[in-house]
Design an enzyme around this catalytic site. Structure first.
Site, PDB file in Angstrom:
ATOM      1  N   MET A 191      63.037  22.621 -48.721  1.00  0.00           N
ATOM      2  CA  MET A 191      64.009  22.398 -47.657  1.00  0.00           C
ATOM      3  C   MET A 191      65.183  23.357 -47.789  1.00  0.00           C
ATOM      4  SD  MET A 191      64.802  20.773 -44.983  1.00  0.00           S
ATOM      5  CE  MET A 191      66.272  21.213 -44.081  1.00  0.00           C
ATOM      6  N   ASN A 251      68.351  23.443 -47.096  1.00  0.00           N
ATOM      7  CA  ASN A 251      69.757  23.012 -47.085  1.00  0.00           C
ATOM      8  C   ASN A 251      70.697  24.171 -47.424  1.00  0.00           C
ATOM      9  OD1 ASN A 251      68.600  20.285 -47.083  1.00  0.00           O
ATOM     10  ND2 ASN A 251      68.135  20.781 -49.208  1.00  0.00           N
ATOM     11  N   GLU A 276      62.331  29.617 -47.183  1.00  0.00           N
ATOM     12  CA  GLU A 276      63.574  28.828 -47.217  1.00  0.00           C
ATOM     13  C   GLU A 276      64.783  29.755 -47.211  1.00  0.00           C
ATOM     14  OE1 GLU A 276      62.953  25.895 -46.549  1.00  0.00           O
ATOM     15  OE2 GLU A 276      60.857  25.862 -47.187  1.00  0.00           O
TER      16      GLU A 276
HETATM   17  N1  0A1 Z   1      62.439  22.717 -42.846  1.00  0.00           N
HETATM   18  C1  0A1 Z   1      61.519  22.659 -43.938  1.00  0.00           C
HETATM   19  C2  0A1 Z   1      60.456  21.658 -43.770  1.00  0.00           C
HETATM   20  C3  0A1 Z   1      60.796  20.246 -44.039  1.00  0.00           C
HETATM   21  C4  0A1 Z   1      60.759  19.352 -43.015  1.00  0.00           C
HETATM   22  C5  0A1 Z   1      60.944  18.006 -43.241  1.00  0.00           C
HETATM   23  C6  0A1 Z   1      61.157  17.619 -44.530  1.00  0.00           C
HETATM   24  O1  0A1 Z   1      61.318  16.317 -44.851  1.00  0.00           O
HETATM   25  C7  0A1 Z   1      60.646  15.381 -44.188  1.00  0.00           C
HETATM   26  C8  0A1 Z   1      61.214  18.506 -45.567  1.00  0.00           C
HETATM   27  C9  0A1 Z   1      61.035  19.827 -45.308  1.00  0.00           C
HETATM   28  C10 0A1 Z   1      60.783  23.983 -43.987  1.00  0.00           C
HETATM   29  O2  0A1 Z   1      60.375  24.490 -42.951  1.00  0.00           O
HETATM   30  O3  0A1 Z   1      60.570  24.485 -45.058  1.00  0.00           O
HETATM   31 ZN    ZN Z   2      60.843  26.157 -42.319  1.00  0.00          ZN
END
Ligand code: 0A1
Ligand code: ZN
Length: 879
Positions: A270, A272, A305
């Protein structure tokens, strides 16, 4: 069944937020029995977008114990607000005000792994998409962007490391043995990018000097036993940072970039802001514990990421219908990175194979949705191959249409114009259009409709006029703009120079740089000056995510396999040839005829082994027959057992025919050289292990000693796992058993290795019993609360061990459904993802389809189904 059915949310109902949160101040007091979250929000009405709105303030929140609410310092009384299951309404607020809310949560009991939860001994968060509402009442939507300041307080000896987004601005120690760190993130962000970590962790540190000369501190935090597994991720991170500067002109924007590895995580990782949280399987590696594929996955995910820092964080999504805005573009960026770091052709082959097996299947099933969906029940169900991979393909087509320079102009304008904003897919496309002064109106259909376009192509050669005509027909009711890259091969395999006849080709045809833009329902291209009938090479580089049909003869495919200058089509010619031969064997099976494998396939594969123009990685790809799932995807009605029988027959005949050469190849490549995770060595190991797995399928000769020897003598997990897998997947159960046992004894203290050990058994291609899976589920190493273990056993079983999952007695389906039901309460996201293999029941032969359907009905009848599972199961049964 549910009492009240979950409702769909529609894109057409989108409304800007009624309130703005200028500043978000959070204070987390973390304890073992509960955690207290105090928020102080500096808010105002959104007069800009909702002039004159005087209504109440509605915040969302789930599973929170509300302790108190203050508005501008005044404690609210019970009649001044309403708490419902998922919301908190405050009746009257001024234009500007400060809202303070205290809530209590229980991270230690949070098995859904959304919001704040515990993984092993550490606290961590996952807020995308809607996890923040499990932390505190908030405007949990991506178009509400705020400046966050976060104080984390916890016991200093248990949790010496306290992290959040941005920069650490204050540290305090208290007499109670507790301590606190305050973090401030200067960049506005939506709450889905919020993160917090508290634990006893070691850190691997490095630095990166940015293109403008700033030094950024890089830190990877891990549990102490894993500190020897951080080198590769750090290296990948530095390469990603440099690449994004060079390729997209994007510089990192904080003084510190942190990654934390956690064992319990629903997805890969993730993004963040400044504090990426990673599933440990996507970040930790050393040569003894990780395979080459794990290294490759780590490189790609670290890059993905990191790239989100611009495509996702600096410019984010207005609403979750725009998810592919950040995901499609970021997957495209990480694919370009991987292609630059490794073999571009092999990367393209892998991506196209994923599209053609998994995405095309999704697009043909009950959960089919456009890259920009127009409704959903649970957004977590939309982190799909369509949003990610098809979204990436669509961005890739824009790049093809604009050329590299035009695409870069477009991305520069996009980042510039929308920095700090939450925007739509349409705004991304507009930036591409404006920077290049052209219209992509027709092209935008790719974002709005589900399903895989089909293009039928027929050719005609005119010996007298020396013209070659290609006629294209597309299936889409309203025609798409489809870029079709193509070439024509002359007699000796060379690419012919292509001159389009302006008079006889369809009007408005555009053929540029080898790319034909199909824009009409039907179009004809006429090439002149073609002295002999050529062989067409169509959809080179998989230039569009479509199914293209052209009736190749086997001899034409052999010709392309040998000569096509396009690496992707060269591979694809081999796949088409093998597929055709497998189909033929399937029809022989059905007609009870003796099974015959076209000897041309054997010659073709044999001559691949003699070619010196193919690199190891490419050759390894070319030797592998189309997968069972790919073959299944091409069938009207799927009979896994018939497919498996035919494919296995062809594979055995090939293995026998090529055994001598494969053994030579294996021995030539099987040299010890000190393991390095670099492309050359990885390709060499990949090819060697492909040869090994073929050899173990041979009925002639006895090659199991090669596998046993490789299993016992190697310095890396890649060779160890490959040997183990080839024993497990061939008829050598004694050797496989003893290797599995000694492997477990050696590695039982390393969870990531144990997961591979579980997966290699759960995914076995050998017919066996579903009881084997039951045994794994009750093994001491299994834990249903850990998503990686669930994926290793249950996910791998349903996705890879197709002959057992589709066992004739239906026991495979039942096992999957039992586990979906258990997981529905523990972890709805993971439960819901496991429904996919059952959801396509309509495509299977009758008896199996009905058994799958019955299991879906059994799940549907459970009380208290989560929204996640409800959405997928109900859509599977109704559509
Ligand atoms: N945005 C992250 C993917 C992601 C989506 C939902 C999550 O929790 C339920 C965790 C990660 C990516 O694209 O890597
Ligand atoms: Zn992503």
């Amino acid at each position: 069944m549910q009492d009240t059915q979950p409702k769909s949310i529609y894109l057409k109902d989108y409304q800007p937020p009624h309130f703005v949160i200028e500043e978000t101040h959070l204070r987390f007091d973390l304890f073992e029995e509960y955690s207290q979250v105090d928020s102080r929000l500096v808010m105002r009405r959104n007069h800009q977008q909702h002039a004159g709105y005087t209504g109440p303030l509605v915040l969302v929140g789930q599973q929170l114990e509300l302790l108190s609410i203050k508005v501008d310092g005044e404690l609210l009384t019970a009649d001044e607000y309403q708490v419902e299951d998922d919301s908190l309404t405050i009746n009257t607020v001024a234009d500007d005000f400060i809202l303070e809310i205290s809530t209590r949560i229980e991270p230690q009991n949070n098995t859904a792994l959304e919001g704040l939860y515990k993984s092993g001994g550490m606290f961590c968060t996952q807020c995308e998409a809607e996890g923040f509402r499990r932390i505190t009442y908030y405007l949990d939507r991506p178009d509400v962007m705020s400046i966050f300041t976060t104080e984390v307080i916890a016991d200093a000896s248990k949790y010496p490391i306290l992290l959040s987004n941005g920069n650490a601005v204050q540290r305090e120690t208290f007499a109670s043995g507790r301590h606190s760190v305050t973090w401030h993130d200067p960049h506005k962000k939506p709450c889905y990018l919020f993160a917090l970590v508290a634990g006893s962790l070691l850190v691997k540190e490095d630095t990166f000097k940015t293109m403008s000369g700033r030094t950024v501190d890089l830190q990877i935090f891990v549990e102490p036993q894993n500190i020897d597994k951080t080198d590769y991720a750090m290296d990948a991170l530095k390469r990603s940072m440099k690449w994004d500067e060079e390729k997209y002109g994007r510089e990192y924007d904080l003084d510190i970039f942190m990654i934390v590895a956690v064992d319990d995580f629903n997805m890969g990782a993730m993004e963040n802001k400044g504090l990426n949280i990673f599933n440990s399987s996507c970040v930790l590696a050393n040569p003894q514990t990780a395979t080459d594929s794990a290294y490759q996955r780590i490189e790609a995910i670290v890059a993905h990421e990191y790239f989100h820092n611009w495509s996702g964080n600096r410019v984010t999504c207005r609403d979750w219908f725009q998810l592919s805005l950040k995901e499609g573009f970021t997957v495209y960026r990480d694919a370009q990175f991987t292609a630059d770091m490794n073999s571009a052709t092999v990367k393209r082959i892998e991506d196209a194979a994923l599209m053609r097996t998994v995405q095309f299947a999704e697009d043909a099933g009950p959960m089919a949705h456009p890259v920009q969906p127009d409704s959903f029940i649970e957004i977590s169900n939309f982190y799909t191959v369509t949003i990610y991979e098809k979204g990436c393909e669509v961005v890739g087509m824009i790049n093809k249409l604009l050329g590299d320079e035009g695409f870069r102009k477009g991305s520069d304008l996009y980042f510039d114009r929308h920095d700090g904003q939450a925007v739509t897919i349409n705004e991304f496309v507009s930036a591409m259009e404006d920077a290049n002064n052209l219209s992509l109106t027709q092209f935008k259909r790719w974002y709005k409709s589900a399903g895989t376009p089909i293009v039928d192509v027929v050719s005609q050669y005119d010996d007298v006029a020396k013209t070659y005509t290609l006629n294209f027909k597309q299936s889409c009711a309203e025609p798409f703009l489809i870029p079709i890259e193509l070439g024509l091969l002359g007699e000796s395999g060379q690419d012919l120079e292509l001159v389009m006849d302006e008079n006889t080709s369809s009007k408005g045809d555009s053929f540029n740089g080898g790319i034909f833009q199909l824009t009409e329902k039907e179009q004809t291209l006429v090439f002149t000056g073609i002295e002999k009938e050529p062989v067409p090479s169509l959809l080179r580089d998989f230039s569009a995510p479509i199914k293209l049909n052209y009736d190749y003869s086997r001899d034409q495919l052999l010709f392309l396999l040998q000569y096509d200058s396009d690496g992707f089509n060269c591979w694809d010619a081999g796949q088409k040839l093998a597929l055709d031969v497998i189909y033929e064997v399937m029809s022989q099976q059905q007609a009870n005829l003796p099974l015959m494998v076209d000897p041309r396939l054997l010659t073709a594969y044999g001559s691949l082994l003699q070619r010196d123009d193919l690199d190891h990685a490419m050759l390894a790809k070319m030797l592998i027959l189309p997968s069972i799932s790919y073959i299944a995807e091409t069938q009207e009605e799927i009979d896994i057992h018939a497919i498996n029988q035919a494919r296995t027959h062809v594979q055995t005949i090939l293995a026998d025919a090529l055994a001598a050469d494969l053994e030579i190849l294996y021995k030539r490549l099987n040299i010890t050289q000190g393991y390095l995770p670099e492309p050359g060595q990885m390709a060499q190991r990949g090819l060697k292990n492909a040869a090994l797995s073929y050899l173990l399928k041979a009925t002639s000769g006895d090659y199991k000693a090669l596998a046993v020897n490789q299993f016992e003598n190697n310095d890396n997990m890649t060779d160890s796992m490959a040997a183990l897998a080839s024993l497990v997947n061939s008829n050598h159960s004694l050797e496989a058993r003893s290797a599995l046992d000694s492997f477990y004894q050696q590695w039982k203290a390393e969870p990531l290795v144990v997961n591979q050990w579980l997966a290699v058994q759960a995914g076995s291609a050998e017919y066996g019993h579903v009881e084997n899976i039951q045994k794994l589920l009750s093994h001491e190493a299994f834990d249903i609360k850990n998503p990686n273990k669930v994926r290793s056993v249950i996910g791998t079983f349903a996705g890879q061990s197709l002959v057992n999952f589709h066992a004739e007695d239906g026991s495979g389906y039942q096992l999957l459904a039992d586990n979906i039901i258990s997981l529905n309460t523990l972890n709805p996201q993971i439960a819901s993802r496991l429904v996919a293999p059952l959801s396509k029941w309509r495509r299977y032969v009758d008896q199996q389809g009905q058994q799958m359907k019955q299991q879906l009905q059994r799940i549907m009848a459970q009380p208290a189904l989560s929204k996640d599972v409800y959405e997928v199961v109900s859509k599977s049964l109704s559509l």
